[in-house]
Design a protein around this motif. Structure first.
Motif, short mmCIF file in Angstrom:
data_model
loop_
_atom_site.label_atom_id
_atom_site.label_comp_id
_atom_site.label_asym_id
_atom_site.label_seq_id
_atom_site.Cartn_x
_atom_site.Cartn_y
_atom_site.Cartn_z
N ALA C 485 0.92 -1.07 0.09
CA ALA C 485 -0.14 0.11 0.20
C ALA C 485 0.94 1.14 -0.05
O ALA C 485 0.51 2.34 -0.68
N GLN C 486 2.05 1.25 0.71
CA GLN C 486 2.92 2.48 0.58
C GLN C 486 3.54 2.38 -0.64
O GLN C 486 3.65 3.77 -1.08
N ASP C 487 3.64 1.59 -1.47
CA ASP C 487 4.22 1.78 -2.95
C ASP C 487 3.36 2.38 -3.76
O ASP C 487 3.29 3.24 -4.59
N LEU C 488 1.99 2.04 -3.48
CA LEU C 488 0.83 2.73 -4.25
C LEU C 488 0.68 4.21 -3.78
O LEU C 488 0.38 4.91 -4.86
N ASN C 489 0.81 4.56 -2.66
CA ASN C 489 0.81 5.82 -2.11
C ASN C 489 2.17 6.59 -2.86
O ASN C 489 1.78 7.83 -2.99
N ALA C 490 3.15 6.01 -2.89
CA ALA C 490 4.28 6.70 -3.61
C ALA C 490 4.03 6.95 -5.07
O ALA C 490 4.25 7.72 -5.59
N PHE C 491 3.43 5.79 -5.82
CA PHE C 491 2.75 6.25 -7.10
C PHE C 491 2.03 7.14 -7.28
O PHE C 491 1.94 8.09 -8.23
N ILE C 492 0.90 7.19 -6.37
CA ILE C 492 0.08 8.05 -6.34
C ILE C 492 0.51 9.55 -6.38
O ILE C 492 0.30 10.62 -6.75
N THR C 493 1.55 9.90 -5.55
CA THR C 493 2.35 11.20 -5.28
C THR C 493 3.16 11.32 -6.53
O THR C 493 3.13 12.50 -6.88
N MET C 494 3.67 10.46 -7.13
CA MET C 494 4.49 10.63 -8.33
C MET C 494 3.57 11.28 -9.27
O MET C 494 3.61 12.07 -10.16
N ALA C 495 2.33 10.81 -9.37
CA ALA C 495 1.13 11.11 -10.36
C ALA C 495 0.82 12.43 -10.05
O ALA C 495 0.71 13.38 -10.99
N ALA C 496 0.60 12.71 -8.71
CA ALA C 496 0.36 14.01 -8.37
C ALA C 496 1.04 14.97 -8.66
O ALA C 496 0.83 16.06 -9.13
N LEU C 497 2.31 14.78 -8.40
CA LEU C 497 3.34 15.79 -8.60
C LEU C 497 3.58 16.33 -10.33
O LEU C 497 3.52 17.22 -10.66
N PHE C 498 3.13 15.07 -10.94
CA PHE C 498 3.23 15.10 -12.50
C PHE C 498 2.11 16.16 -12.83
O PHE C 498 2.32 16.96 -13.72
N VAL C 499 1.05 15.92 -12.44
CA VAL C 499 -0.12 16.78 -12.67
C VAL C 499 0.21 18.07 -12.35
O VAL C 499 -0.24 19.09 -13.12
N ALA C 500 0.64 18.48 -11.32
CA ALA C 500 1.01 19.64 -10.55
C ALA C 500 1.84 20.30 -11.46
O ALA C 500 1.79 21.67 -11.89
N VAL C 501 3.01 19.49 -11.92
CA VAL C 501 4.05 20.40 -12.69
C VAL C 501 3.35 20.56 -14.35
O VAL C 501 3.69 21.82 -14.97
N THR C 502 2.56 19.95 -14.74
CA THR C 502 2.08 19.81 -16.26
C THR C 502 1.03 21.15 -16.20
O THR C 502 0.69 21.37 -17.23
N GLN C 503 0.59 21.47 -15.02
CA GLN C 503 -0.25 22.89 -15.42
C GLN C 503 0.53 23.88 -15.68
O GLN C 503 -0.08 24.96 -16.12
N VAL C 504 1.94 23.86 -15.61
CA VAL C 504 2.83 24.79 -16.42
C VAL C 504 2.34 25.10 -18.00
O VAL C 504 2.41 26.23 -18.37
N LEU C 505 1.87 24.07 -18.46
CA LEU C 505 1.51 23.95 -20.10
C LEU C 505 0.65 25.04 -20.18
O LEU C 505 0.61 25.89 -20.90
#
Lengths: 220, 450, 589
Positions: C485-505
């Motif tokens: 479950a912690q790995d899943l949490n890490a994945f979710i965080t990566m996705a969240a950071l990805f979304v946050a950064v792509t708002q730069v577009l």
């Protein structure tokens, strides 16, 4: 929450029912000239009156919710009914008088009887100020007799209700002040007339709110 | 076109993820299989709608995407279709709601024969109360709560005398017996949740709430607080142990009743002085501690904390861990205190010792430490004097080298990992937020200024 | 005199065009400028809240890694993230931003009925935002009570920001409600009183309907928040006992007696549930218009859509306690609220069907706004269906207070409305700025946001099934949670950071378009609604030049048989003669 719900439900039902009536039996996709469409026009009011009515709905919701909280809180064990200061009766009479005088002023304003507007406005202002002063005295009286806000939830509600009601009146006094200044500044009578009409509605509304609040506090 | 493909892939992917996901409901440990059944129904209905509507949308995107000279049809509305959709949706909704309401009716109506346990929440700790032999709870009142009466019991209520008070986050219940949990909070909102039991309910100060269940398998199940209750909300854990009836009875018999707790005599400092001779070899005549022998200062530490630690050493909750070199030295010493009275006596003696601040041996950046200490202050108090109500001992004026070592132990899992050491577990979670040795030194340097 | 009083008196109203920079862009009374001010402020705080969520995700995905996050500021971050997103971003953006921009243009009015009040509304809103931001910097920091601000915890020891943070939060909310009321009175009055000739209620675009009903909900529901905020302020500062029972807070008796924390929850959710629809209804309305315009087809079942908006609005006032199934309220309420909650699913589902049916036999242009609109339908279906789990009182028992709830409400009221916000910005961008955006960048922005957010929230539901509680700073070692479950949490965080950064577009697109975007056609999407028929692009102060438009038809005359063009603007008369300046007309047979 029953009180808040019933009041809100009534307001919502009236509004939503009216909106629905607009939509049944119409076929919006059928084009028609603008002039024809206007025959279905539902509303015949002035924007400020609509805005005031809307605001009264907001204020009604606000007071109804406090009263809901009041009725819920009352049922908990530690509620001790508060003895209302007798000055409240005087205040009530003063506020009724203010409303009556406002109505009188309004009637003269509508009939174009300009001379009566000035004394009418001044008198209402004086009466309303007297009401606020009377409410202040009631607070003083309670504090002096040890009936502080923290003593019991019924006290807390008394201070809360009178406080927010007083604030609404102060807001009304601001509009009253502008109308009065305009009147004495000799501005166009139409604008003054409209202000006086709206203020009258607002004063009646606040009187009604006060009567409900006072009645409720007396009966519990 | 890519959009349609992606929509289809997302639908298929979601289904695959759902089927393959290793993350799913925990194994049920109560009678609430009907809840899982209701969830299954809802999965089928909503899953069908999810697939159908999205695939339809994807189909539309493919079939009716813009083409040159194409023209959309004109259809303002279709009453028949809309009526059908309304009816079908209503049926689907009713199919999900109806079993839900029946199960809820079961949940609301507690079986007559259920026995009662009270879970009491406080910031950030679970405690429990059993009604005792008379089956009735004594009166409690939040205004009567204090350090000596953490449950707020009415000392004059006869019903309360035989109430069994468990001042520890671990409760036991017997297997296959319906149990009604009465829930009560001393301070803020909490929520009593055992994932495997499926049911949960808030604890609300000023009132009593309840839930009920019948445990269907033995084992140890974690209790989580699931209503935000302040800064250490995430560290508010407990456990429910489902026992066979005999084991449960034996456990319950061993717990003290309210009357028994009140009857315990206060510790005798004079008697304790003799026993303290053993301790003084390392901790010093005045309890001032001796760094060379790895013995911390104990004079001035709160009695409740010393008592709990001595009990912890005796029960193995502390000082049993392989890497806990110094704790392992202390454990046999604690074992020489044969019973609760002996512990009370020696602790009483320690309370008489003069409280001189321990010498500061650790240096660090006081400013950084002060900033970090803000988190510590929630439990250990701004002046480092500790708060008994949240089980946090005094820090200020105690041996700083010892604090540093314990911080490291908590971080490394040397301390606070024993299943019944809930307090250590909490501190472990907190210690993990301090990231390196320098940060520990900074905090302790700050504590030295208090 | 008819209801079009203002329209008839239009010639009496003089429109002084603002001259100076200050009166044009700062103290402006032009609804379009105010809308942009509202929008920019809301997006600014929204970006702050986005950064906060990234910090939160860092801690959850990689616990004990980042020394700048501790339990104290974690709970402050959680609280501020939620409050900003719900109130100061979404409510302000949909009503203050889109409401302000679209209502007068879509109903054919020169401005809001009370422009001065409208301006005041924005500035008061800005004050509320400033008070909110100040609370980050007061001693003890902002409140960490969670966005629901439940007492006793919000004002009891043990919660971050209990001294100043909570006071500023309550004050800021009070000021916001004043600002909202000022704006709301304007929106309602404008819709009721300032529609142009021929614009009957049932000819209004659904965007206006959504915003209108949402405003009414807001006007009636925000008082509940105001009442609870005032009463909590009393409890905090005057030591009354509205919500505060007798407690022993960290061993100290703070001196309250007898109050009811549940009372607060009733008041809060009496506001809080309609609040969901205050955000959702404008999104519903806007997305209907986007789908219809870009599919070149009338919205399917317009009347049903209007009724659904009205029904959802009405029902939203009697479902509030579904947030409180496990709050300890009288459990018998559960039957009532589960039933009402699941009933509300019916009109909501009808809206979804009608969106999808609008695509059926359409002529779908997959431009950027349409991508976002279809993305919305997908995420909203997902979020709506998970709502059927939580609304059903029995299923709520295991799932409430877990990550399932977090995933559900982010899907339904985070991702979905935000997709609409972006779609709407792209859709109206040419009208607002007079320039086109970069289509390619816009498409990239859509794909990253859509796929990224789904990767965040789909797996998050499964953490909820597992029983992982929300609002936990760290889990530590637990028995019920597998280590994966912690790995899943890490994945979710990566996705969240990805979304946050792509708002730069998005911001990149905005900047590029403003600097060097192609000049926009007045009506690039061939849309029917009035805002695309203004004489100037962007519309000037007063919107309509010399004459107000007249409305002759509903907003969805797309692909009408017998007409050459596949759209007929609302101001084109029903007669066969097309207006001189336009080339619409009956096809020759």
């Amino acid at each position: 929450m029953e009180i808040g719900l019933i009041v809100l439900a009534t307001m919502l039902a009236a509004l939503l029912g009216w909106l629905l009536r607009q939509s049944f039996n119409t076929q919006p996709w059928v084009a028609g000239a603008a002039a024809e469409a206007d025959h279905q026009a539902p509303f015949n009011a002035r924007p400020k009156l609509v805005a005031l009515t809307t605001f009264l709905a907001v204020a009604t919701s606000f007071f109804a919710l406090i009263l809901s909280a009041y009725s819920l809180r009352m049922e908990l064990g530690d509620w001790v009914p508060m003895t209302e200061p007798s000055i409240l009766w005087t205040n009530t009479v003063v506020l009724i008088l203010a409303s009556v005088v406002f109505q009188w002023t309004r009637n003269h304003a509508v009939n174009g009887n300009v001379a009566r507007i000035k004394p009418g406005l001044l008198l209402t202002g004086a009466l309303t100020t007297a009401f606020l002063a009377g409410q202040w005295l009631a607070w003083q009286e309670l504090n002096a007799s040890g009936q502080y806000i923290t003593v019991n939830p019924s006290n807390a509600f008394f201070f809360l209700l009178t406080g927010v009601h007083g604030l609404h009146i102060l807001g009304g006094m601001y509009v009253w002040g502008r109308a009065t200044v305009r009147t004495f500044g000799g501005q166009e009578m139409d604008a003054v007339k409209h202000s006086v009409e709206l203020c009258t509605i607002y004063w009646h509304f606040l009187l009604l709110v006060w009567l409900v609040l006072f009645g409720l506090m007396l009966s519990t | 076109m890519p959009l349609a493909v992606v929509l289809i892939l997302l639908v298929v992917g979601s289904l695959v993820f759902h089927v393959l996901s290793p993350w799913t409901f925990t194994e049920l440990a109560s009678n609430w299989g009907m809840i899982d059944f209701t969830i299954d129904i809802t999965f089928w209905v909503t899953g069908a709608v999810f697939v159908a509507v999205n695939l339809f949308m994807a189909y539309c995107v493919i079939k009716f995407r813009h083409k040159k000279d194409a023209r959309a049809t004109y259809e303002p509305e279709n009453k028949k279709l809309e009526t059908w959709l309304t009816v079908l949706t209503s049926i689907g909704v009713a199919a999900m709601l109806t079993p839900g309401l029946f199960v809820w009716a079961d949940f609301v109506n507690v079986p007559e024969e259920a026995h009662v346990v009270e879970a009491v929440g406080q910031q950030w700790h679970w405690t429990y109360r059993y009604p005792g032999e008379d089956g009735k709870f004594g009166e409690v009142d939040a205004e009567r709560i204090n350090a000596d009466n953490p449950f707020g019991m009415d000392p004059d209520d006869p019903n309360g005398q035989d109430d069994v008070l468990v001042y520890h986050p671990e409760a036991h219940i017997p297997l296959d017996k319906p149990v009604k949990w009465l829930l009560r909070s001393k301070d803020v909102l909490h929520n009593f949740t055992v994932t495997e039991f499926r049911v949960k309910m808030d604890l609300v100060p000023g009132m009593q709430t309840f839930l009920w269940l019948t445990p269907t398998r033995t084992g140890r199940f974690e209790v989580l607080c699931e209503e935000l209750c302040g800064i250490a909300h995430f560290a508010m854990r407990g456990a429910v142990i489902v026992d066979e009836q005999d084991d449960f009875d034996a456990w319950l018999d061993a717990q003290p009743t309210f009357a028994e707790i009140n009857a315990i005599p206060a510790g005798n400092a004079a008697v304790g002085a003799a026993q303290y001779a053993v301790c003084s070899a390392c901790h010093g005549q005045q309890g001032e501690g001796l760094a060379a022998l790895n013995a911390p200062k104990i004079a001035g530490q709160s009695a409740w904390y010393l008592t709990r630690q001595l009990n912890g050493y005796k029960s193995g909750a502390r000082g049993a861990q392989q890497d806990d070199t110094y704790g392992r030295q202390m454990a046999p010493m604690a074992a020489t205190l044969v019973d609760a009275a002996a512990i009370a006596n020696v602790v009483a003696h320690i309370q008489t010792l003069p409280d001189e601040p321990a010498p500061a041996t650790i240096e660090g950046n006081v400013e950084n430490g002060g900033r970090a200490y803000r988190v510590c202050a929630y439990c250990h108090a701004g002046d480092g004097s500790g708060i008994q109500a949240v089980n946090a001992p005094r820090l200020a004026g105690m041996s700083d080298w010892y604090l540093a070592r314990q911080m490291q132990n908590f971080k490394d899992g040397v301390r606070g990992t024993h299943p019944s050491d809930f307090y250590g577990f909490q501190m472990g979670l907190m210690a993990n937020t301090v990231h390196d040795e320098q940060a520990i030194k900074d905090i302790i340097a700050y504590i030295n200024t208090l | 005199m008819g209801y079009v009083a203002i329209a008839d008196r239009d010639h009496e109203v003089e429109h002084h065009d603002p001259q100076t920079f200050i009166s044009k862009y700062v103290w402006s009374q032009d609804h379009k400028v105010i809308a942009i001010q509202y929008g920019c402020t809301a997006i600014f705080v929204g970006v702050i809240a986005l950064v906060l969520s990234a910090m939160m995700r860092l801690q959850l995905g990689f616990p004990d890694t980042f020394s700048f996050i501790n339990p104290e500021n974690y709970y402050q971050i959680v609280t501020m993230h939620g409050m900003i997103m719900v109130i100061y971003l979404l409510t302000a953006l949909f009503l203050g931003g889109f409401g302000n921009y679209l209502i007068p243009l879509m109903v054919g009015s020169r401005d809001m009925v009370f422009p001065y009040l409208n301006m005041l509304s924005y500035w008061v809103y800005l004050v509320s935002v400033i008070i909110l931001l100040i609370s980050f910097f007061v001693p003890g920091g902002s409140t960490g009570a969670g966005w629901t601000l439940y007492p006793p915890q919000a004002i009891a020891q043990g919660t971050p920001g209990v001294d100043w943070g909570i006071l500023l939060m309550l004050a800021s909310l009070g000021v916001f409600i004043v600002a909202f009321t000022m704006g709301g009175l304007n929106y309602v009055t404008t819709v009721l009183q300032a529609r142009c000739r021929g614009m009957t209620l049932m000819r209004m675009p659904l965007s206006v309907w959504g915003i209108f009903i949402a405003t009414i909900l807001g006007l009636l529901a925000f008082p509940a928040l105001l009442v609870s905020a005032i009463m909590m302020l009393f409890d905090k500062t005057l030591a009354t006992s509205f919500f505060m029972p007798a407690i022993s807070s960290m061993g100290v008796d703070p001196g309250h007696t007898g109050g009811s924390p549940i009372l607060f929850q009733h008041l809060f959710w009496f506001f809080g549930h309609p609040e969901v629809y205050i955000v959702a209804l404008p999104a519903f309305g806007i997305v209907s218009d986007l789908l219809s315009t870009h599919a070149r087809k009338n919205i399917f079942g317009y009347r049903m859509m209007v009724w659904a908006i009205i029904a959802i609005g009405g029902l939203s006032f009697i479902v509030w306690a579904h947030h409180m199934y496990v709050s300890g309220m009288n459990p018998y309420f559960g039957f009532f609220f589960a039933t009402t909650t699941l009933i509300i699913a019916v009109p909501t589902a009808l809206k979804v069907y009608n969106w999808v049916l609008t695509l059926w036999e359409g002529n779908i242009h997959l431009r950027v706004p349409m991508l976002f609109a279809i993305g919305f339908v997908f995420t909203f279906i997902h979020g709506g269906l998970t709502g059927l789990f939580l609304g059903n009182v029995t299923i709520d028992l295991p799932l409430s207070d877990t990550y399932f709830v977090v995933a559900h409400f982010h899907m339904v009221m985070g991702v979905s409305p935000v997709l609409v916000v972006f779609g709407a910005i792209y859709h109206w961008w040419p009208k607002i700025t007079g320039r086109m955006y970069n289509e390619t960048l816009g498409k990239w922005h859509f794909w990253m946001t859509f796929l990224g957010t789904y990767s965040i929230y789909l797996p998050m539901h499964y953490l909820g099934f597992q029983g992982v509680p929300r609002r936990y700073f760290a889990m530590g070692n637990t028995d019920f949670m597998p280590a994966s479950a912690q790995d899943l949490n890490a994945f979710i965080t990566m996705a969240a950071l990805f979304v946050a950064v792509t708002q730069v577009l998005f911001f990149l697109n905005v900047i590029i378009s403003l600097r060097s975007g192609k000049k926009a056609d007045p009506n690039p999407w061939d849309a029917t609604t009035l805002e695309w028929q203004t004489p100037d692009t962007p519309p000037k102060h007063g919107n309509w030049g010399h004459d107000l438009p007249e409305c002759h038809r509903w907003a969805y005359d797309y692909s009408v048989p017998g007409y050459k063009d596949d759209f007929i603007p609302q101001n084109v008369p029903a007669s066969d003669e097309a207006p001189a300046d336009r080339q619409h007309g009956v096809e020759e047979h």
